[in-house]
Motif scaffolding. Structure first.
Motif, PDB file in Angstrom:
ATOM      1  N   GLY A  42       0.084  -3.040  13.144  1.00 40.63           N
ATOM      2  CA  GLY A  42      -0.077  -2.458  11.815  1.00 40.63           C
ATOM      3  C   GLY A  42      -0.254  -0.952  11.850  1.00 40.63           C
ATOM      4  O   GLY A  42      -0.119  -0.314  12.880  1.00 40.63           O
ATOM      5  N   ARG A  43      -0.551  -0.411  10.699  1.00 41.74           N
ATOM      6  CA  ARG A  43      -0.685   1.039  10.541  1.00 41.74           C
ATOM      7  C   ARG A  43      -2.136   1.380  10.186  1.00 41.74           C
ATOM      8  O   ARG A  43      -2.938   0.507   9.924  1.00 41.74           O
ATOM      9  CB  ARG A  43       0.263   1.514   9.447  1.00 41.74           C
ATOM     10  CG  ARG A  43       1.717   1.220   9.786  1.00 41.74           C
ATOM     11  CD  ARG A  43       2.632   1.671   8.682  1.00 41.74           C
ATOM     12  NE  ARG A  43       3.976   1.216   8.905  1.00 41.74           N
ATOM     13  CZ  ARG A  43       4.935   1.943   9.482  1.00 41.74           C
ATOM     14  NH1 ARG A  43       4.681   3.154   9.886  1.00 41.74           N
ATOM     15  NH2 ARG A  43       6.144   1.461   9.648  1.00 41.74           N
ATOM     16  N   LEU A  70      -6.349   6.922  -1.696  1.00 46.57           N
ATOM     17  CA  LEU A  70      -5.603   6.231  -0.649  1.00 46.57           C
ATOM     18  C   LEU A  70      -4.465   7.125  -0.165  1.00 46.57           C
ATOM     19  O   LEU A  70      -3.697   7.657  -0.967  1.00 46.57           O
ATOM     20  CB  LEU A  70      -5.040   4.913  -1.201  1.00 46.57           C
ATOM     21  CG  LEU A  70      -4.168   4.106  -0.245  1.00 46.57           C
ATOM     22  CD1 LEU A  70      -4.968   3.629   0.967  1.00 46.57           C
ATOM     23  CD2 LEU A  70      -3.552   2.922  -0.989  1.00 46.57           C
ATOM     24  N   ILE A  71      -4.354   7.278   1.147  1.00 46.78           N
ATOM     25  CA  ILE A  71      -3.296   8.090   1.741  1.00 46.78           C
ATOM     26  C   ILE A  71      -2.447   7.203   2.656  1.00 46.78           C
ATOM     27  O   ILE A  71      -2.942   6.674   3.658  1.00 46.78           O
ATOM     28  CB  ILE A  71      -3.884   9.265   2.567  1.00 46.78           C
ATOM     29  CG1 ILE A  71      -4.778  10.144   1.698  1.00 46.78           C
ATOM     30  CG2 ILE A  71      -2.764  10.064   3.230  1.00 46.78           C
ATOM     31  CD1 ILE A  71      -4.069  10.849   0.570  1.00 46.78           C
ATOM     32  N   LEU A  92       0.816  -1.215   0.000  1.00 50.13           N
ATOM     33  CA  LEU A  92       0.000   0.000   0.000  1.00 50.13           C
ATOM     34  C   LEU A  92       0.850   1.265   0.000  1.00 50.13           C
ATOM     35  O   LEU A  92       0.455   2.269  -0.596  1.00 50.13           O
ATOM     36  CB  LEU A  92      -0.956   0.011   1.190  1.00 50.13           C
ATOM     37  CG  LEU A  92      -2.038  -1.065   1.213  1.00 50.13           C
ATOM     38  CD1 LEU A  92      -3.038  -0.779   2.320  1.00 50.13           C
ATOM     39  CD2 LEU A  92      -2.732  -1.217  -0.119  1.00 50.13           C
ATOM     40  N   LEU A  93       2.013   1.215   0.612  1.00 54.96           N
ATOM     41  CA  LEU A  93       2.883   2.387   0.654  1.00 54.96           C
ATOM     42  C   LEU A  93       3.284   2.840  -0.745  1.00 54.96           C
ATOM     43  O   LEU A  93       3.469   4.029  -0.990  1.00 54.96           O
ATOM     44  CB  LEU A  93       4.126   2.081   1.481  1.00 54.96           C
ATOM     45  CG  LEU A  93       5.001   3.252   1.883  1.00 54.96           C
ATOM     46  CD1 LEU A  93       4.203   4.336   2.600  1.00 54.96           C
ATOM     47  CD2 LEU A  93       6.141   2.780   2.760  1.00 54.96           C
ATOM     48  N   HIS A 132       5.710   7.045   6.309  1.00 57.71           N
ATOM     49  CA  HIS A 132       7.152   7.273   6.195  1.00 57.71           C
ATOM     50  C   HIS A 132       7.747   7.824   7.484  1.00 57.71           C
ATOM     51  O   HIS A 132       8.927   7.621   7.755  1.00 57.71           O
ATOM     52  CB  HIS A 132       7.450   8.251   5.048  1.00 57.71           C
ATOM     53  CG  HIS A 132       7.257   7.657   3.701  1.00 57.71           C
ATOM     54  ND1 HIS A 132       8.073   6.676   3.178  1.00 57.71           N
ATOM     55  CD2 HIS A 132       6.326   7.894   2.748  1.00 57.71           C
ATOM     56  CE1 HIS A 132       7.667   6.350   1.964  1.00 57.71           C
ATOM     57  NE2 HIS A 132       6.599   7.070   1.688  1.00 57.71           N
ATOM     58  N   THR A 133       6.966   8.530   8.259  1.00 53.91           N
ATOM     59  CA  THR A 133       7.480   9.154   9.473  1.00 53.91           C
ATOM     60  C   THR A 133       6.930   8.543  10.752  1.00 53.91           C
ATOM     61  O   THR A 133       7.385   8.881  11.833  1.00 53.91           O
ATOM     62  CB  THR A 133       7.159  10.662   9.478  1.00 53.91           C
ATOM     63  OG1 THR A 133       5.746  10.835   9.371  1.00 53.91           O
ATOM     64  CG2 THR A 133       7.856  11.368   8.319  1.00 53.91           C
TER      65      THR A 133
END
Length: 110
Positions: free
Chosen positions: A55-56, A41-42, A24-25, A47-48
């Motif tokens: 998970g994210r 999609l964001i 997804l990144l 990255h930071t």
């Protein structure tokens, strides 16, 4: 598939298991469909972010510029469709995630 309408949330978010984040990144600012809603999609905040346990959080913007959009449906559609369509493998991951309204997602001003 439809675009944002009045009374829809401006963004949705979902927990994304770590095994999907590398894929997804690569597709930040690509269009995806959540349910019947088309959005962007964001993933750039990843990255930071420190890697959270479990998970994210993936975000999908349904109305990417609510504070300065002319409130024209055509303008909104045009804004979203300027972004490329995510490939089927990405959409398959999006379809597996449990998205909920994210009213406090900080929407970038473009």
């Amino acid at each position: 598939m439809r675009f944002w309408e009045c009374n829809d949330p401006t963004a949705l978010s979902a927990r994304c298991p770590e095994e999907y984040t590398a894929l997804l990144l690569q597709y930040d600012h690509f269009t995806v469909t959540v349910g019947d809603l088309k959005g962007i999609l964001i993933t750039y905040p990843w990255h930071t972010e420190k890697l959270p346990e479990g998970g994210r959080t993936a975000h999908v913007l349904l109305n990417p510029s609510p504070s300065h959009l002319s409130n024209s449906s055509e303008s909104l559609r045009s804004t979203i469709l300027r972004h490329p369509q995510a490939p089927a493998a990405v959409q398959k991951v999006i379809d597996q995630l449990n998205f909920v309204p994210a009213p406090d997602f900080p929407i970038e001003q473009q």
